[in-house]
Motif scaffolding. Structure first.
Motif, short mmCIF file in Angstrom:
data_model
loop_
_atom_site.label_atom_id
_atom_site.label_comp_id
_atom_site.label_asym_id
_atom_site.label_seq_id
_atom_site.Cartn_x
_atom_site.Cartn_y
_atom_site.Cartn_z
N PHE A 1 14.90 4.71 2.51
CA PHE A 1 15.47 3.98 1.38
C PHE A 1 14.66 4.10 0.09
O PHE A 1 15.23 4.19 -0.99
CB PHE A 1 15.63 2.51 1.75
N ARG A 2 13.33 4.09 0.16
CA ARG A 2 12.53 4.09 -1.07
C ARG A 2 11.77 5.38 -1.28
O ARG A 2 11.47 5.75 -2.41
CB ARG A 2 11.58 2.89 -1.07
N LYS A 3 11.39 6.01 -0.18
CA LYS A 3 10.67 7.30 -0.22
C LYS A 3 9.37 7.23 -1.02
O LYS A 3 9.00 8.17 -1.72
CB LYS A 3 11.58 8.39 -0.80
N ASN A 4 8.68 6.11 -0.93
CA ASN A 4 7.36 5.98 -1.56
C ASN A 4 6.32 6.51 -0.58
O ASN A 4 6.02 5.88 0.46
CB ASN A 4 7.08 4.51 -1.90
N LYS A 5 5.76 7.69 -0.89
CA LYS A 5 4.86 8.34 0.06
C LYS A 5 3.58 7.54 0.30
O LYS A 5 3.03 7.57 1.40
CB LYS A 5 4.51 9.75 -0.44
N ARG A 6 3.12 6.86 -0.71
CA ARG A 6 1.87 6.10 -0.55
C ARG A 6 2.07 4.92 0.42
O ARG A 6 1.21 4.67 1.27
CB ARG A 6 1.37 5.61 -1.90
N ILE A 7 3.19 4.23 0.28
CA ILE A 7 3.46 3.12 1.20
C ILE A 7 3.68 3.65 2.61
O ILE A 7 3.18 3.09 3.60
CB ILE A 7 4.69 2.32 0.73
N ALA A 8 4.42 4.78 2.70
CA ALA A 8 4.63 5.39 4.01
C ALA A 8 3.30 5.80 4.63
O ALA A 8 3.08 5.66 5.84
CB ALA A 8 5.55 6.61 3.88
N ALA A 9 2.39 6.29 3.80
CA ALA A 9 1.07 6.71 4.28
C ALA A 9 0.29 5.52 4.83
O ALA A 9 -0.46 5.64 5.81
CB ALA A 9 0.30 7.38 3.15
N LYS A 10 0.46 4.35 4.21
CA LYS A 10 -0.22 3.15 4.71
C LYS A 10 0.27 2.78 6.10
O LYS A 10 -0.51 2.41 6.99
CB LYS A 10 0.00 1.98 3.75
N TYR A 11 1.59 2.91 6.30
CA TYR A 11 2.14 2.63 7.63
C TYR A 11 1.59 3.61 8.66
O TYR A 11 1.26 3.22 9.79
CB TYR A 11 3.67 2.70 7.60
N ILE A 12 1.51 4.87 8.27
CA ILE A 12 0.99 5.88 9.19
C ILE A 12 -0.47 5.61 9.53
O ILE A 12 -0.88 5.72 10.69
CB ILE A 12 1.15 7.30 8.58
N LYS A 13 -1.25 5.26 8.55
CA LYS A 13 -2.66 4.95 8.81
C LYS A 13 -2.79 3.74 9.74
O LYS A 13 -3.63 3.73 10.65
CB LYS A 13 -3.39 4.67 7.50
N ASN A 14 -1.94 2.74 9.54
CA ASN A 14 -1.95 1.57 10.43
C ASN A 14 -1.59 1.96 11.86
O ASN A 14 -2.21 1.50 12.82
CB ASN A 14 -0.98 0.50 9.92
N ILE A 15 -0.57 2.81 11.98
CA ILE A 15 -0.15 3.27 13.30
C ILE A 15 -1.29 4.00 14.00
O ILE A 15 -1.56 3.77 15.19
CB ILE A 15 1.09 4.18 13.19
N LEU A 16 -1.95 4.90 13.28
CA LEU A 16 -3.07 5.65 13.86
C LEU A 16 -4.18 4.71 14.32
O LEU A 16 -4.79 4.92 15.38
CB LEU A 16 -3.61 6.66 12.85
N GLY A 17 -4.44 3.68 13.52
CA GLY A 17 -5.48 2.72 13.90
C GLY A 17 -5.13 1.99 15.19
O GLY A 17 -5.99 1.82 16.07
N HIS A 18 -3.87 1.60 15.33
CA HIS A 18 -3.44 0.90 16.54
C HIS A 18 -3.45 1.83 17.75
O HIS A 18 -3.78 1.39 18.87
CB HIS A 18 -2.04 0.31 16.35
N ILE A 19 -3.10 3.09 17.55
CA ILE A 19 -3.11 4.05 18.66
C ILE A 19 -4.53 4.25 19.17
O ILE A 19 -4.78 4.22 20.39
CB ILE A 19 -2.49 5.39 18.23
N THR A 20 -5.47 4.47 18.27
CA THR A 20 -6.86 4.68 18.70
C THR A 20 -7.43 3.43 19.35
O THR A 20 -8.18 3.52 20.33
CB THR A 20 -7.74 5.10 17.50
N ASP A 21 -7.05 2.26 18.85
CA ASP A 21 -7.51 1.01 19.47
C ASP A 21 -6.99 0.90 20.90
O ASP A 21 -7.71 0.51 21.82
CB ASP A 21 -7.04 -0.20 18.66
#
Length: 226
Positions: free
Chosen positions: A177-197
């Motif tokens: 819907f918004r295609k804001n890459k920076r916000i999308a990147a924040k979600y991806i970084k959060n996901i990676l953090g949860h996966i490694t945890d």
């Protein structure tokens, strides 16, 4: 583990009454019954009453041990399935962030150090990627649904998986819907953090990373790894 004192006392009442009844009959027989046949009959009844609690306690203990082992096996199996699904998610993220090279436990942990700016600058989400993300989200949702019936995951584990699912949904919505890459990147970084945890907290996943990765590669559709 919390013990409900009231329930414990209520469960003990039949055992206590059985033992008390057996002792009373034994004492009465010993002091007041002089007919050998009647005495033998009452002694047999007394012995039965005294043995009943032991039989049921042994049964309860055996059932507890079997149930505990079964729950552990179910928990381990559920944890492995979630770990495999998270590795599939990791491979999708590697694809959409332009990561190259072999995925190892070390490289996975290093992905958690990627900056939001780096992820945003390399981000490329395709329709195939969105389809793969939705498939992983549905798979995690299915695993959590099964856990609600089997009750084999802890509250913290359920919360961790639910958080990853929420981040995936937010990533998909942001791109759609918004295609804001920076916000999308924040979600991806959060996901990676949860996966490694998750993987760091799972001793089996840490020790058998290659085995779980092999399962993830086997189950991952070809279009998600190109």
């Amino acid at each position: 583990m919390k013990i409900n004192l009231r329930n414990t006392i209520l469960k003990m009442i039949p055992y206590v009454l059985s033992v008390a009844g057996g002792l009373v009959l034994f004492i009465v027989t010993k002091d007041d019954i002089h007919n050998p046949s009647v005495a033998d009959l009452i002694n047999n009844i007394s012995a039965s009453l005294l043995s009943i609690p032991l039989v049921f306690l042994l049964y309860d203990y055996s059932n507890y041990r079997v149930s505990k082992q079964l729950k552990k096996n179910l928990s381990d199996n559920m944890g492995d399935k979630i770990s495999v699904t998270l590795l599939k998610l990791t491979m999708i993220i590697r694809q959409i962030t332009g990561q190259r090279g072999k995925l190892t436990f070390t490289s996975l942990n290093n992905m958690g150090d990627l900056s939001v700016n780096y992820i945003a600058s390399h981000l490329k989400i395709t329709e195939n990627s969105l389809t793969a993300l939705r498939a992983v989200h549905n798979e995690l949702n299915e695993l959590i649904y099964h856990n609600s019936n089997a009750n084999v995951l802890s509250a913290d584990e359920i919360q961790s998986v639910a958080t990853i699912m929420r981040e995936i949904s937010q990533l998909i919505n942001e791109h759609s819907f918004r295609k804001n890459k920076r916000i999308a990147a924040k979600y991806i970084k959060n996901i990676l953090g949860h996966i490694t945890d998750w993987l760091d907290s799972d001793a089996f996943a840490s020790m058998h990373f290659e085995q779980l990765l092999g399962n993830a590669l086997t189950e991952t559709p070809t279009h998600t790894t190109r």
